[in-house]
Design an enzyme around this catalytic site. Structure first.
Site, PDB file in Angstrom:
ATOM      1  N   TYR A 220       0.726  -1.331  -0.015  1.00 21.87           N
ATOM      2  CA  TYR A 220      -0.102  -0.049  -0.008  1.00 21.87           C
ATOM      3  C   TYR A 220       0.779   1.182   0.246  1.00 21.87           C
ATOM      4  O   TYR A 220       0.881   1.949  -1.043  1.00 21.87           O
ATOM      5  CB  TYR A 220      -0.913  -0.048   1.221  1.00 21.87           C
TER       6      TYR A 220
ATOM      7  N   LYS B 255       1.294   3.496  -3.353  1.00 20.42           N
ATOM      8  CA  LYS B 255       0.896   5.078  -3.360  1.00 20.42           C
ATOM      9  C   LYS B 255       1.908   6.079  -3.393  1.00 20.42           C
ATOM     10  O   LYS B 255       1.659   7.084  -4.293  1.00 20.42           O
ATOM     11  CB  LYS B 255      -0.132   5.271  -2.029  1.00 20.42           C
TER      12      LYS B 255
END
Length: 373
Positions: free
Chosen positions: A155, A159
């Site tokens: 994650y 990102k």
């Protein structure tokens, strides 16, 4: 910016829905297109009710479908890209997260170039800045400081890579000869009504005799209310279309917080839910250092079993770190460049969220476990 139009990806999500509700109030907005993989029937109905002077078009499609994105971007003035695979618990396969968050963003940037969309706003995350250690302390951090995640967890990694791609795309030439202008917003942890994370925490507590699981008692963070995070996106959309403001915004990222008091995640959960009889677990909690190394051992078990079994650790070093670190950021740069001020104050945000939690308690009270007398 007369007669403009906006595409919002992830429009059926927690933040996306709130952005839509604010967007339809924008002067001169002719059309807002809502893109998500699937919309729940009640969400579709809610969006249908927003049809007023602004045309609301609901589109279902995959962020990995390049042709779908090109069609969605045709005739659009601004793209707000909130769609993402959000997972800090290790549930979604790593490649799936990277595909959605990185490849999906690259697909959308290319669609903007081909459809000559001049403005692109990316919903990034505080996770791209860290924290990298539970010993790290950042109080009122700002954009001029160098904060970058070093985690390989999918994650924060995805990102961060997507944000870099968005900011690097600023200044790209569009098919019609124009120029693409981009910026990225890094909201703090977002709370508020309809938060799936908060909903999960509260429902688990209801099913556990009203006891809130303690996960982040050693943290100090400054969460942001969902309406304020959404409002920052509206201001960014305005700013990138304003010839006077746009030069200062292009290629920039912004931390988005509000006036929610600095506190631990556990204190926030307790503050929002205590009115309804929920309370934090008072049992002994291992020190963070021990939890960190237990997380390492659990990750090792996951690695060793991976060829034969998909073991999901209850927590990881990354989750322990982000849940137990002093990590707060200022919104002064957004205030300066975007004209950002929180739309909703702490008292109202707390009351709104608490009342929603009350509705969850009412809805699930039949499942409340009670101890034998």
């Amino acid at each position: 910016m007369p007669g403009w139009s906006c595409l919002v990806t992830g429009a059926g999500g927690f933040l996306g829905q709130r952005i839509i509700h604010l967007l339809v109030q924008e002067k001169d907005l002719e059309e807002v297109r809502l893109l998500d993989k699937v919309f729940r029937p009640e969400t579709r109905e809610e969006f249908f009710k927003l049809q007023t002077k602004t045309k609301v078009t609901v589109l279902e499609g995959d962020i990995l479908d390049a042709q779908c994105l090109r069609r969605a971007c045709q005739g659009i003035s601004v793209v707000i890209h909130t769609a993402a695979a959000i997972d800090v618990w290790g549930i979604i396969p790593r490649q799936t997260i990277i595909d959605i968050n990185v490849k999906g963003t690259l697909n959308l940037l290319e669609a903007c170039v081909q459809a000559s969309v001049p403005a692109f706003i990316y919903t990034s995350s505080i996770d791209v800045a860290g924290p990298n250690s539970y010993k790290e302390i950042v109080l009122n951090g700002h954009e001029e400081q160098q904060h970058e995640s070093t985690w390989s967890d999918p994650y924060p990694y995805s990102k961060m890579m997507a944000e870099k791609a968005v900011l690097a795309a600023n200044g790209s030439f569009l098919k019609n000869g124009g120029t693409l202008h981009t910026c990225a917003l890094r909201p703090m942890y977002i709370y508020g009504e309809k938060s799936s994370i908060l909903s999960g925490i509260m429902i688990r507590a209801i099913k556990n005799n009203g006891i809130l699981k303690v996960t982040g008692k050693f943290s100090t963070v400054n969460p942001v209310y969902v309406s304020n995070a959404a409002w920052a996106h509206i201001l960014a959309a305005r700013g990138l279309q304003d010839p006077k403001k746009s030069p200062n915004i292009q290629g920039q990222f912004y931390y988005i917080s509000d006036d929610t008091p600095h506190q631990s995640y556990d204190d926030l959960n307790n503050t929002l839910s205590k009115k309804w009889g929920l309370r934090p677990d008072s049992s002994w909690r291992p020190p963070v250092a021990l939890l960190y190394w237990l997380g390492f051992l659990l990750e090792l078990v996951n690695f060793l079993l991976r060829p034969v079994y998909n073991y999901q650790p209850p927590f990881t070093r990354y989750l322990v770190t982000i849940s137990n670190t002093v990590f707060t950021f200022s919104y002064k740069k957004a205030q300066r460049d975007l004209g950002y001020e929180p739309l909703v104050g702490w008292e109202e945000a707390r009351e709104n969220t608490s009342e929603w939690i009350g509705s969850l308690v009412e809805q699930h009270k039949g499942t409340l476990n009670t101890k034998a007398q």
